[in-house]
Enzyme design. Structure first.
Site, mmCIF file in Angstrom:
data_model
loop_
_atom_site.group_PDB
_atom_site.id
_atom_site.type_symbol
_atom_site.label_atom_id
_atom_site.label_comp_id
_atom_site.label_asym_id
_atom_site.label_seq_id
_atom_site.Cartn_x
_atom_site.Cartn_y
_atom_site.Cartn_z
ATOM 1 N N GLN A 15 -7.408 -3.149 -34.009
ATOM 2 C CA GLN A 15 -8.096 -3.304 -35.123
ATOM 3 C C GLN A 15 -7.900 -4.254 -36.174
ATOM 4 O O GLN A 15 -8.587 -4.769 -37.205
ATOM 5 C CB GLN A 15 -7.966 -1.762 -36.004
ATOM 6 C CG GLN A 15 -8.543 -0.690 -35.172
ATOM 7 C CD GLN A 15 -8.498 0.675 -35.795
ATOM 8 O OE1 GLN A 15 -7.399 1.326 -35.574
ATOM 9 N NE2 GLN A 15 -8.884 1.030 -36.579
ATOM 10 N N HIS A 115 -3.386 2.429 -27.926
ATOM 11 C CA HIS A 115 -4.411 2.756 -28.952
ATOM 12 C C HIS A 115 -5.656 2.293 -28.854
ATOM 13 O O HIS A 115 -6.176 1.205 -29.092
ATOM 14 C CB HIS A 115 -4.027 2.020 -30.428
ATOM 15 C CG HIS A 115 -4.381 2.875 -31.543
ATOM 16 N ND1 HIS A 115 -3.580 3.547 -32.648
ATOM 17 C CD2 HIS A 115 -5.607 3.332 -31.873
ATOM 18 C CE1 HIS A 115 -4.373 3.813 -33.406
ATOM 19 N NE2 HIS A 115 -5.709 3.862 -33.123
ATOM 20 N N ASN A 159 -2.024 7.161 -28.762
ATOM 21 C CA ASN A 159 -2.583 7.339 -29.803
ATOM 22 C C ASN A 159 -3.695 8.579 -29.864
ATOM 23 O O ASN A 159 -4.355 8.272 -28.578
ATOM 24 C CB ASN A 159 -3.155 6.388 -30.627
ATOM 25 C CG ASN A 159 -3.944 6.696 -31.777
ATOM 26 O OD1 ASN A 159 -3.153 7.104 -32.900
ATOM 27 N ND2 ASN A 159 -5.110 6.659 -31.981
ATOM 28 N N GLU A 160 -3.540 9.848 -30.475
ATOM 29 C CA GLU A 160 -4.650 10.648 -30.025
ATOM 30 C C GLU A 160 -5.221 10.799 -28.638
ATOM 31 O O GLU A 160 -6.198 10.260 -28.389
ATOM 32 C CB GLU A 160 -5.946 10.325 -31.156
ATOM 33 C CG GLU A 160 -5.369 10.387 -32.618
ATOM 34 C CD GLU A 160 -6.527 10.637 -33.602
ATOM 35 O OE1 GLU A 160 -7.578 11.203 -33.007
ATOM 36 O OE2 GLU A 160 -6.494 10.426 -34.626
#
Ligand code: BGC
Length: 467
Positions: A15, A115, A159-160
């Protein structure tokens, strides 16, 4: 004496970094996604970025200016392992430099290994649908550990994990699609989408457990966690928890918590009844491997959901027989935002881990809030982000109050340090405490009002904690 509370801010490699071809980096799944015409909603080019790779020294200064104790960032697998498989020391050097810079400023690292983005070759070879990916993930993790362990305070594997299994591998009805269109039948044969999702979930859980064991063999005092999305569910009144809301929370949170932390180390609470043949079993050996492999339970929290009985249109609602309904919690990021202001959802989720009277509880693992934040409200001037101050502020207060009541929550992380690539939405949905001017050559960062506010809040709470 409890350890001091962790105050953090987070980013994720893809990101913010840019530098797609720097360091001998090889292509990733998200590079390919961004090449699909029309796929990224704001039409931004695949080269557009905050240039975090280049500007890391300056960014460490921004992190320092917030007064946080920890920085959570992720490592780009495609940068440190060529094609996901071969060590790339030049790429690793970048992360070492970043860690050194953070150390100079007295900031501790929370390092997230995965991620959302996967080396493209590994995606094309079946992503998380095949067990073959697990040794590659372990190899990558081993390399990160060897090179960075002296800097890292908490490791996070995924992540998640649920979000990635349901949205990052195959297309699933009713879930966002953060992936390429893999033909899962090529890898799994004629099975249902639900089966594909659960196979991916299982492989990710196994990969997590193997990395946990590996890191603990190297140093038993290290701390390894995993991140789940905090999808607490409530009944129509937005407060009550009943069998349908419990089942919905189970389908999105406990489905992953149970194999890791429930005393049975298995999928529990009727999950089998709903998923049937689509739920892959654990062998006794696997259950042993996975058992209690969480030193820090991490939650990203943005909103809860309201549910009622009866099958809604999405796959998860179909399987678990519930429907998500509209809520009237404040849409604090503006009318089109999916974020909601309802800190109580997070508190209920954390308190729910303690179980009810007579029920077998999860072990009392420390909880870290690993992400929490809101996008800019388009009706406000972005630098005057009073909505973010209110959102973060109410969550912090609720979390600290829960901590005083005995909830084992050890830290809070604001998402995100700066405006960044908000996946399919491109750069127009902005979660940063710092604004990034993407038009400028230097990608100038400017603090929003929330950056100053967060700094003061941390100072105040740390003073009070010391007294
Ligand atoms: C993800 C971030 C994302 C944020 C806001 C989280 O679930 O981990 O990558 O930017 O949500 O959408």
């Amino acid at each position: 004496m409890r350890d001091p509370f962790i105050w953090a801010v987070a980013t994720a490699a893809y990101q913010i970094e840019g530098g797609r071809e720097t360091d001998g980096r090889t292509p990733s799944m998200w590079d390919a996604i961004r090449e699909i015409p029309g796929r990224i909603k704001d039409g931004s080019s695949k080269e557009m970025s905050c240039e975090g790779r280049k500007k890391y020294k300056e960014d460490v200064k921004l992190i320092k200016s917030l007064g946080v104790t920890h920085y959570r960032f992720s490592i780009d697998w495609s940068r440190v392992m060529k094609n996901g498989k071969t060590r790339n020391p030049t790429g690793m050097e970048y992360y070492k430099d970043l860690c050194r810079e953070l150390r100079k400023e007295g900031i501790q690292c929370i390092v997230n290994l995965f991620h959302a983005d996967l080396p493209l070759d590994l995606y094309n070879e079946g992503s998380w649908l095949t067990e073959e990916i697990i040794p590659y993930f372990v190899q990558f993790a081993r390399y990160c550990y060897e090179e960075l362990h002296e800097f890292v305070s908490i490791w996070v594997t995924f992540n998640e994990i649920r979000m990635h299994a349901w949205a990052g591998v195959v297309k699933v009805e009713g879930e966002p699609f953060h992936s390429l269109d893999i033909d899962y039948k090529k890898f799994l044969g004629e099975v249902s989408v639900a089966r594909a999702v659960m196979v991916a979930s299982r492989n990710m859980l196994l990969a997590h457990a193997k990395v946990y064991r590996l890191f603990h063999e190297k140093n038993d005092a290290c701390r390894v966690g995993i991140i789940l999305g905090g999808h607490a569910c409530f009944d129509a009144d937005g407060e009550t928890v009943s069998s349908v809301s419990e089942r919905a929370t189970k389908s999105m949170v406990h489905l992953y918590l149970d194999p890791l932390l429930h005393p049975s180390n298995d999928w529990t609470g009727g999950v089998r009844e709903y998923l049937g043949e689509d739920l892959p079993p654990w062998s006794e050996e696997e259950k042993k491997l996975i058992k209690n492999t969480v030193d820090v339970m991490c939650f990203n929290y943005y909103r809860p959901h309201i549910v009622k009985e009866g099958k809604g249109p999405s796959l998860v609602e179909q399987i678990f027989n519930f429907t998500m309904v509209d809520d009237d919690w404040p849409k604090i990021g503006g009318d089109s935002s999916w974020v909601r202001l309802h800190p109580q959802g997070l508190i209920s989720l954390m308190e729910g881990l303690r179980g009810k009277e007579g029920e077998q509880k999860y072990p009392n693992v420390p909880i870290l809030i690993s992400e929490n934040g809101v996008n800019d409200d388009p009706s406000l001037n972005s630098l005057d982000d009073t909505n973010r101050i209110r959102y973060i502020g109410e969550h912090i207060d609720a979390i600290l109050e829960a901590r005083r009541r005995g909830v084992n929550v050890i830290g809070y992380t604001a998402w995100s340090l700066m405006d960044n690539l908000e996946w399919d939405d491109g750069f127009e949905v902005r979660f940063g405490l710092f604004q990034v001017n993407l038009e400028s050559e230097e990608k100038t960062r400017t603090p929003k009002r929330s950056a100053e506010w967060y700094k003061k809040k941390i100072e105040k709470e740390r003073r009070e904690e010391d007294q």
